[in-house]
Design a protein around this motif. Structure first.
Motif, short mmCIF file in Angstrom:
data_model
loop_
_atom_site.label_atom_id
_atom_site.label_comp_id
_atom_site.label_asym_id
_atom_site.label_seq_id
_atom_site.Cartn_x
_atom_site.Cartn_y
_atom_site.Cartn_z
N PRO A 46 -4.04 -7.14 4.53
CA PRO A 46 -3.03 -7.55 3.93
C PRO A 46 -3.36 -8.11 2.33
O PRO A 46 -2.71 -8.46 1.38
CB PRO A 46 -2.49 -8.80 4.82
CG PRO A 46 -2.71 -8.47 6.28
CD PRO A 46 -4.17 -7.45 5.88
N GLU A 47 -4.73 -8.56 2.42
CA GLU A 47 -5.10 -9.03 0.98
C GLU A 47 -5.41 -7.71 0.07
O GLU A 47 -5.37 -8.18 -1.02
CB GLU A 47 -6.63 -9.58 1.16
CG GLU A 47 -6.75 -10.68 2.26
CD GLU A 47 -5.93 -12.02 1.69
OE1 GLU A 47 -5.82 -12.08 0.49
OE2 GLU A 47 -5.38 -12.69 2.71
N ASP A 48 -4.92 -6.64 0.42
CA ASP A 48 -4.95 -5.71 -0.54
C ASP A 48 -3.61 -5.52 -1.42
O ASP A 48 -3.31 -4.99 -2.40
CB ASP A 48 -5.25 -4.35 0.05
CG ASP A 48 -6.59 -3.94 0.44
OD1 ASP A 48 -7.43 -4.49 -0.16
OD2 ASP A 48 -6.75 -3.28 1.33
N TYR A 49 -2.57 -6.49 -0.84
CA TYR A 49 -1.36 -6.65 -1.60
C TYR A 49 -1.51 -7.46 -2.57
O TYR A 49 -1.19 -8.75 -2.32
CB TYR A 49 -0.03 -6.70 -0.47
CG TYR A 49 0.30 -5.68 0.35
CD1 TYR A 49 0.85 -4.52 -0.25
CD2 TYR A 49 -0.37 -5.39 1.70
CE1 TYR A 49 1.10 -3.39 0.70
CE2 TYR A 49 0.23 -4.45 2.42
CZ TYR A 49 0.82 -3.31 1.94
OH TYR A 49 1.16 -2.34 2.93
N HIS A 64 1.41 -1.30 -3.14
CA HIS A 64 2.69 -1.51 -3.23
C HIS A 64 3.57 -1.94 -1.94
O HIS A 64 3.13 -1.25 -0.83
CB HIS A 64 3.44 -0.19 -3.91
CG HIS A 64 4.72 -0.38 -4.19
ND1 HIS A 64 5.35 -1.10 -5.05
CD2 HIS A 64 6.03 0.05 -3.50
CE1 HIS A 64 6.77 -1.21 -4.93
NE2 HIS A 64 7.24 -0.27 -4.04
N PRO A 65 4.10 -2.89 -1.85
CA PRO A 65 4.64 -3.57 -0.84
C PRO A 65 5.91 -2.46 -0.37
O PRO A 65 6.74 -2.22 -1.12
CB PRO A 65 5.30 -4.71 -1.01
CG PRO A 65 5.40 -4.87 -2.76
CD PRO A 65 4.29 -3.89 -3.15
N ASN A 102 -0.28 5.50 -4.13
CA ASN A 102 -1.59 4.89 -4.54
C ASN A 102 -1.39 3.49 -4.90
O ASN A 102 -0.72 2.95 -5.63
CB ASN A 102 -2.07 5.79 -5.65
CG ASN A 102 -2.64 7.05 -5.15
OD1 ASN A 102 -2.51 7.54 -4.10
ND2 ASN A 102 -3.37 7.76 -5.95
N ALA A 103 -2.65 2.61 -4.53
CA ALA A 103 -2.90 1.14 -5.41
C ALA A 103 -2.65 1.58 -6.83
O ALA A 103 -2.92 2.56 -7.25
CB ALA A 103 -3.86 0.67 -4.89
N ALA A 104 -2.10 0.47 -7.41
CA ALA A 104 -2.08 0.59 -8.96
C ALA A 104 -3.33 0.73 -9.63
O ALA A 104 -3.51 1.61 -10.64
CB ALA A 104 -1.35 -0.83 -9.54
N SER A 105 -4.38 0.28 -8.91
CA SER A 105 -5.64 0.56 -9.57
C SER A 105 -6.16 1.99 -9.63
O SER A 105 -7.10 2.42 -10.09
CB SER A 105 -6.89 -0.10 -8.89
OG SER A 105 -6.82 -0.14 -7.39
N HIS A 106 -5.54 2.83 -8.81
CA HIS A 106 -5.99 4.42 -8.56
C HIS A 106 -4.79 5.18 -8.82
O HIS A 106 -4.43 6.30 -8.45
CB HIS A 106 -6.39 4.55 -7.11
CG HIS A 106 -7.57 4.04 -6.67
ND1 HIS A 106 -7.91 2.61 -6.39
CD2 HIS A 106 -8.70 4.75 -6.42
CE1 HIS A 106 -9.16 2.56 -6.24
NE2 HIS A 106 -9.81 3.77 -6.39
N ASN A 140 4.07 -10.36 -3.49
CA ASN A 140 3.26 -9.12 -3.85
C ASN A 140 3.20 -8.24 -2.59
O ASN A 140 2.37 -7.28 -2.48
CB ASN A 140 1.92 -9.86 -4.07
CG ASN A 140 1.82 -10.23 -5.46
OD1 ASN A 140 2.11 -11.55 -5.61
ND2 ASN A 140 1.52 -9.58 -6.59
N ALA A 141 3.51 -8.89 -1.28
CA ALA A 141 3.22 -8.28 -0.18
C ALA A 141 4.70 -7.72 0.59
O ALA A 141 5.71 -8.39 0.14
CB ALA A 141 2.65 -9.17 0.94
N PRO A 142 4.63 -6.88 1.48
CA PRO A 142 5.92 -6.49 2.19
C PRO A 142 6.12 -7.58 3.20
O PRO A 142 5.37 -8.74 3.49
CB PRO A 142 5.38 -5.25 3.06
CG PRO A 142 3.99 -5.34 3.08
CD PRO A 142 3.37 -5.90 1.71
#
Length: 366
Positions: A10-13, A19-20, A62-66, A206-208
């Motif tokens: 969950p910390e990856d959000y 993206h949630p 993809n994560a925004a960083s990727h 930031n999270a679902p």
């Protein structure tokens, strides 16, 4: 979320992270999110129904960083097109190609989304689903995996993250498209969800609202074939422009990745292929065993040679130093850095470590 397997952290959000997504969300105005297919630190993959075309698709976000126009996945797709590789060739060589891409913006940034056909479980999960597999079936799967990697290498492309989790089983012709959402959920359980809250008990923008457990293919195992496709080109690169770093887990990482000292190339995929084929043949995940990747390397490939030996010996030293910091001088002698005799020795580092801390012979840390 303790005790729940195969879900994202969950910390990856967070800003520049994942993206949630919640069940029943509509992506790109077309795809209704019905279930989760998988997740990782750099992407989530969702089972979506495109009602206008009465078909199921996997949407990888993809994560925004990727996510960028220069991302590895888009580069590899363009490279295939430049080389004249057709979708039929990719399918025949067990490579899963992206059908199209689109972008979405959310609270954590801008995200690249890939539209893919729906495939079944990873080869490792498939191996767990079936009992008493015939040798011919295992040989067929291993051959297709090797053929897929060979095709990439013949086109001077390295996968960079070659492992069982990135090899999916194909479904029968038509996949899930003979089922609408009501039909599908008449055969499988509804998604299991876990509420996401901040430490203060609030929701986060930031999270679902919920973390969703992935789809259980055991419920539809009659639709899963014994043919494979290689997926996920987020770490892929051309052999002429290797990266300095790759994010493949240590279980499957070659010495070049784990300890440096050599330019990354096709050999890293061949190493990962060997570990992958071993896991498929024995039906076990080597990452579940307590012995370290270094120990497995030396058991199967022999003593760690230059130019990797110094970095590997330093890893042993740092691990022992952490043990010493936790236990103190009452439990063990304080380790010392690797010396020249250890670095020049032709013996395995893990054997020397055992002798050192078993009170015998030459020490890796003296």
């Amino acid at each position: 979320i303790y005790g729940v397997e195969d879900i994202e952290d969950p910390e990856d959000y967070r800003e520049n992270g994942l993206h949630p997504v919640d069940i029943l969300d509509i992506l790109d105005g077309r795809f209704e999110v019905c279930h989760k297919l998988g997740s990782g630190g750099i992407a989530t993959v969702w089972l979506c129904y495109e009602e206008a075309r009465s078909r199921w698709r996997a949407i990888k976000i993809n994560a925004a960083s990727h996510s960028s126009p220069d991302s590895a996945e888009l580069k590899i797709s363009r490279l295939f097109a430049e080389k004249g590789v057709t979708p039929q060739q990719l399918e025949e060589n067990h490579i899963l190609s992206v059908e199209e891409t689109f972008w979405i913006e959310g609270p954590n940034g801008k995200h690249l989304c890939s539209v893919l056909p729906v495939f079944g479980p990873s080869v490792s999960h498939w191996r767990e689903m079936v009992i008493g597999l015939e040798a011919a079936t295992i040989n067929k799967v291993c051959y297709e995996i090797t053929k897929g990697l060979d095709f990439l290498h013949k086109h001077n492309i390295c996968h960079g993250d070659f492992r069982p989790q990135n090899i999916l089983m194909r479904l029968v012709d038509g996949g899930l498209d003979h089922l609408d959402p009501d039909d599908l959920f008449g055969r499988i359980r509804l998604p299991s969800r876990h509420k996401v809250e901040t430490l203060n008990g609030n929701t986060s923008p930031n999270a679902p609202r919920y973390i969703v457990e992935p789809f259980d293919w055991y419920e539809l195992k009659d639709l899963v074939t014994d043919s494979v496709s290689v997926v996920d080109f987020g770490e892929a690169f051309e052999t002429t422009s290797p990266p300095d770093f790759l994010g493949i887990p240590s279980t499957y990482a070659s010495p070049e990745i784990a300890y440096g000292g050599e330019t990354l190339g096709k050999g890293i995929d061949v190493w990962s292929l060997a570990i992958t084929l071993m896991e498929i043949r024995i039906g076990k995940d080597l990452g579940q065993y307590s012995n370290s990747p270094l120990n497995r390397m030396e058991i199967f490939a022999g003593p760690m040679p230059p130019p990797y030996r110094a970095a590997a010996a330093e890893e042993i030293y740092q691990n022992q130093l952490h043990k010493y910091d936790r236990s103190g001088p009452e439990e063990m002698e304080k380790p010392r850095p690797p010396n020249e005799s250890v670095l020049k020795s032709s013996k395995s580092l893990t054997e020397l470590e055992w002798r050192a801390y078993g009170g015998e012979g030459e020490s890796t840390v003296s």
